[in-house]
Every structure is written in structure tokens, then in C-alpha cells.
Design an enzyme around this catalytic site. Structure first.
Site, mmCIF file in Angstrom:
data_model
loop_
_atom_site.group_PDB
_atom_site.id
_atom_site.type_symbol
_atom_site.label_atom_id
_atom_site.label_comp_id
_atom_site.label_asym_id
_atom_site.label_seq_id
_atom_site.Cartn_x
_atom_site.Cartn_y
_atom_site.Cartn_z
ATOM 1 N N ASP A 194 -10.862 7.163 -3.872
ATOM 2 C CA ASP A 194 -9.832 6.599 -3.007
ATOM 3 C C ASP A 194 -10.165 6.969 -1.565
ATOM 4 O O ASP A 194 -10.974 7.865 -1.316
ATOM 5 C CB ASP A 194 -8.443 7.116 -3.394
ATOM 6 C CG ASP A 194 -7.324 6.170 -2.974
ATOM 7 O OD1 ASP A 194 -7.604 5.138 -2.322
ATOM 8 O OD2 ASP A 194 -6.156 6.455 -3.300
ATOM 9 N N ASP A 195 -9.527 6.268 -0.640
ATOM 10 C CA ASP A 195 -9.771 6.548 0.766
ATOM 11 C C ASP A 195 -9.112 7.847 1.203
ATOM 12 O O ASP A 195 -9.664 8.602 1.982
ATOM 13 C CB ASP A 195 -9.307 5.384 1.650
ATOM 14 C CG ASP A 195 -7.850 4.984 1.432
ATOM 15 O OD1 ASP A 195 -7.204 5.476 0.484
ATOM 16 O OD2 ASP A 195 -7.353 4.139 2.208
ATOM 17 N N ASP A 198 -2.613 11.635 0.268
ATOM 18 C CA ASP A 198 -1.571 11.947 1.233
ATOM 19 C C ASP A 198 -0.490 12.781 0.544
ATOM 20 O O ASP A 198 -0.556 14.004 0.540
ATOM 21 C CB ASP A 198 -1.000 10.647 1.800
ATOM 22 C CG ASP A 198 -0.024 10.857 2.942
ATOM 23 O OD1 ASP A 198 0.520 11.972 3.096
ATOM 24 O OD2 ASP A 198 0.222 9.902 3.699
#
Length: 166
Positions: A102-103, A106
Site C-alpha cells: 500500500d502507499d 495512517d
């Protein structure tokens, strides 16, 4: 000092920077797979994980690539995470030898869903925030929890005023 909105403390990532950071993530993952150092497959978390996953799959010569779609954001508001498209579970299994990309991690809601579905997968992100960085085994860059990352697919080129005005 005024209170900033989440998007006002921004970290702008260009396509060039994303490419460099995804390659750096590939270098960290090279030779770390359980199959004699190789990865059996790669699962990209859509949508943000697709660009780094493409780069990592190329760099590590991973030919089996699938996706998982988990919706948790509506623009900049995060809600409950839900799987809208699962990978081919006959192919991916419990995640052994599978690299999940994933980027960003969070709040961790997305990765908690992935971990339940693929408990033996190796999860890697390009960027990580402190609140949930322990959910990933490998990442490249940590950013503060209150930073909003602007990815290149979210931006258009335009003039920006200097910090000190004109």
C-alpha cells in the site's frame, strides 16, 4: 498561531519521488521472501497501493499480482473499512509468501482488515504514520500523524504563492 486543517500540513509527493521511494521499498524487500528469498505473489491495496506495487513487482520480478479493494475514505473523511473486492483466495491463501503493498498506513483500519484476511502475508507500505507503523513489517519513510500526504494522482500542477508572500 492558527489551527491547521489536516490538508494544510501537507507532504507533496511527485511521481519522481514516488518512483524513488517505491524502488527503495523494493530494495528493502529484495531477498526477504520466504521462498528462497522470493515472493510467491503480490497483492496491491487499491487504489493507492497500485502504483508502488507495479514498481515493486517489476523490481522484484514478481509475476503473480492481484488486488484487494478496501474502502475506508470518502475524500478526506475516514469511516469503517470494508472489502469491496478480495484477491483470488485460492491463489493467495493465508498470505504465506505474499507481499501486500500500500502507499501509506495512517490509522491502520485498512491494514487490520487485510491482516485478518491474509494473516501470514508480509505487509509493506511506502509511507507510515506513527499511530499504525507497527502494522507493517517494512516501510520507507515515516511522516508525522498530522501530516496529510498529497500523492501525485491527487494533484495538478499549478502556481503556489511563496510562504512569505510576494
Amino acid at each position: 498561531m492558527t489551527d491547521q486543517l489536516p490538508h494544510e500540513k501537507g507532504f507533496h509527493v511527485s511521481w519522481d519521488q514516488l518512483h524513488r521511494d517505491a524502488r527503495a521499498l523494493a530494495w528493502r524487500l529484495d531477498g526477504k521472501g520466504p521462498e528462497n528469498g522470493d515472493w510467491r505473489a503480490l497483492v496491491a491495496i487499491t487504489r493507492g497501493g497500485m502504483a508502488p506495487a507495479m514498481i515493486i513487482a517489476r523490481e522484484l520480478d514478481i509475476r503473480t499480482v492481484d488486488t484487494i479493494s478496501i474502502k475506508s475514505y470518502d475524500h478526506q473523511t475516514q469511516g469503517a473499512a470494508q472489502v469491496t473486492k478480495a484477491p483470488d483466495m485460492d491463489l493467495i491463501g493465508d498470505g504465506h509468501g505474499v507481499l501486500v503493498i500500500d502507499d501509506l498506513v495512517d490509522t491502520g483500519r485498512t491494514l487490520e482488515v487485510v491482516r485478518k484476511l491474509l494473516p501470514k502475508a508480509h505487509i509493506a507500505t511506502v509511507y507510515a504514520k506513527p499511530k499504525s507503523r507497527d502494522l507493517v513489517q517494512t516501510y520507507v519513510t515515516e511522516v508525522s500523524q498530522d501530516t496529510w500526504i498529497f500523492f501525485p494522482w491527487d494533484l495538478a500542477l499549478q502556481y503556489v504563492e511563496p510562504y512569505r508572500g510576494r
